[in-house]
Design a protein around this motif. Structure first.
Motif, PDB file in Angstrom:
ATOM      1  N   ILE A 120       0.520   6.215   5.195  1.00 43.33           N
ATOM      2  CA  ILE A 120      -0.564   5.334   5.644  1.00 43.33           C
ATOM      3  C   ILE A 120      -0.985   5.752   7.055  1.00 43.33           C
ATOM      4  O   ILE A 120      -0.145   5.832   7.965  1.00 43.33           O
ATOM      5  N   THR A 173       2.629   1.367  -3.877  1.00 44.19           N
ATOM      6  CA  THR A 173       1.893   1.406  -5.145  1.00 44.19           C
ATOM      7  C   THR A 173       1.340   2.792  -5.453  1.00 44.19           C
ATOM      8  O   THR A 173       1.049   3.581  -4.545  1.00 44.19           O
ATOM      9  N   ARG A 201      -3.940  -0.284  -3.629  1.00 45.55           N
ATOM     10  CA  ARG A 201      -3.733   0.198  -2.257  1.00 45.55           C
ATOM     11  C   ARG A 201      -4.934  -0.140  -1.372  1.00 45.55           C
ATOM     12  O   ARG A 201      -4.775  -0.653  -0.255  1.00 45.55           O
ATOM     13  N   ALA A 254       0.820  -1.213   0.000  1.00 46.59           N
ATOM     14  CA  ALA A 254       0.000   0.000   0.000  1.00 46.59           C
ATOM     15  C   ALA A 254       0.853   1.262   0.000  1.00 46.59           C
ATOM     16  O   ALA A 254       0.494   2.267  -0.629  1.00 46.59           O
TER      17      ALA A 254
END
Length: 457
Positions: free
Chosen positions: A218, A176, A182, A173
């Protein structure tokens, strides 16, 4: 194919789980003289060379415990027993014989995985007393895509794989540029609201949440964790009130808990639920119950409609002499609830093991057997670091106190002082250092780099 016989009294233990290992330990302790003089022989048959303490698998997956510390090496703790790594494929108790297919004995399996053209090695063992406790396997359903995309949560291998897989999904994730890739990588689905499913999801979500600290792109809110349960409640062992509290606690953490919902399809990692929702998920964990090991149906022991071996309260096989059984594969009468049977869980396996071991010793010495009757103490469950839920002797607990009770109870039950010390050391170090959040998924494919290099040459 060989046949073994001997003058000594031979106890064959099918299964090296808690019941099998503890039975052998009791024999080691209480019949030491007979073992030394060669008057007693013990053989334990299991595909693995270790016993797994399954209640600690979620913590091993989350990195709170070293995976090697949640297993007990059979050869180390049972020095006077013969350990055969194989699978029992057939038992003729009337003739006191068992057929064992040796793991890896087909053939000299090389590093590259090639096998010689030989059938698996099979040994026929003769015995005097049988202890049948092969445990259970995951209960699956014919759901499209489940076999290809799902993974269970019953073994150390599965726990290690899931840890590496979840962290690898975060790596995907973070790397990409494709938003669909993701989103799929950051979606995690667990099917089954029992102890295994809830604890595995809670611990791994806790791990992934901590890991987000090291990814600049993230956030914990970017992840989607989903628990799918067919019934209208989860964790029935801790009571309805605590089960509802757990649902609320998980939802407050952003975890979607879908009750009265079924998994309909998982083809190509595309999840289809019975409530009509569809989405892609990079992770699908199946913990929707267990069923008795199918080897029970390949014996001449009496089984019930659920393929469990029929047992007496003394943990002998019903109507059969010189045969004992307990654990997930046995239908053991619950003397505290007439007409019912004990549940296939770790708490019963732990307690039945002691009674069965003592009864095997009593049988060998011509003494009276004792019935298995448990006093229900309660249940505990971990919901991640410093979080838990419990009901003990009717007292309901949640949060930090329940988490502490969960650790205290299972530390007292994990076999051998060696493992107790190592688990305690792991927990102590965790107070001072952050857990590791690196994925070692490459260990699942150790030859991949070498094969690529060889092809290029």
């Amino acid at each position: 194919m060989g046949t073994e016989t001997g003058m000594a009294k031979h106890v064959l233990i099918v299964g090296g789980g808690y019941v099998g290992m503890y039975t052998a330990l009791r024999l080691h302790k209480k019949m030491r003289r007979e073992l030394k003089r060669g008057e007693l022989k013990i053989t334990v048959v299991d595909p693995q060379s270790y016993m797994t303490y399954q209640p600690f698998l979620p913590e091993a997956a989350a990195g709170n415990l070293e995976p090697r510390h949640v297993v007990v090496p059979l050869r180390r703790v049972l020095p006077r027993a013969t350990i055969l790594n194989g699978r029992v494929t057939r038992i003729e108790h009337a003739n006191r014989q068992a057929w064992v297919e040796i793991v890896g004995g087909a053939s000299a399996e090389g590093v590259g995985g090639g096998q010689a053209d030989r059938s698996p090695e099979t040994r026929i063992l003769s015995y005097d007393i049988l202890v049948f406790c092969p445990g259970s396997i995951s209960r699956t359903l014919p759901i499209p895509g489940l076999a290809e995309c799902g993974i269970g949560f019953k073994t150390v291998g599965e726990a290690i794989y899931l840890r590496n897989h979840v962290l690898a999904q975060l790596d995907i994730a973070a790397s990409t540029a494709n938003p669909q890739t993701r989103k799929r990588a950051l979606t995690f689905v667990f099917v089954g609201g029992g102890f295994a499913g809830v604890e595995a999801l809670a611990e791994l979500e806790d791990l992934a949440r901590d890991a987000c600290e090291y990814y600049t792109n993230i956030e914990p809110s970017d992840m989607r964790w989903v628990l799918v349960e067919a019934s209208d409640h989860i964790l029935p062992e801790v009571g309805a009130d605590m089960g509802r509290w757990t649902v609320d606690a998980l939802r407050q953490r952003g975890i979607a808990v879908k009750l009265e919902t079924l998994l309909k399809s998982a083809e190509g990692h595309h999840i289809v639920l019975s409530d009509g929702e569809e989405f892609d998920a990079g992770t699908l964990v199946w913990t929707a119950g267990v069923k008795p090991n199918p080897v029970a149906k390949r014996t001449d022991l009496p089984v019930d409609e659920k393929s469990r071996v029929k047992a007496t309260a003394e943990l002998t096989v019903e109507g059969v002499s010189d045969a004992f059984t307990a654990g997930d594969t046995a239908a053991v009468p619950d003397l505290t609830k007439p007409g019912e049977f004990t549940a296939p869980n770790a708490q019963h396996a732990v307690r039945q093991a002691k009674t069965l071991g003592d009864n095997v010793v009593a049988s060998l010495r011509g003494r009276q057997l004792q019935p298995y009757k448990h006093a229900y103490a309660g249940s505990v469950a971990s919901l991640g670091l410093h979080k838990g839920v419990a009901q003990i002797y009717g007292i309901k607990m949640r949060g930090l106190l329940a988490w502490f009770m969960h650790r205290t109870y299972h530390l007292s039950r994990v076999p051998t002082f060696n493992r107790k010390a190592r688990v305690t050391a792991d927990w102590t170090l965790a107070f001072f250092f952050k857990r590791e959040v690196v994925s070692l998924g490459a260990i699942q494919r150790p030859r991949e780099e070498f094969e690529l290099a060889a092809r290029k040459d």
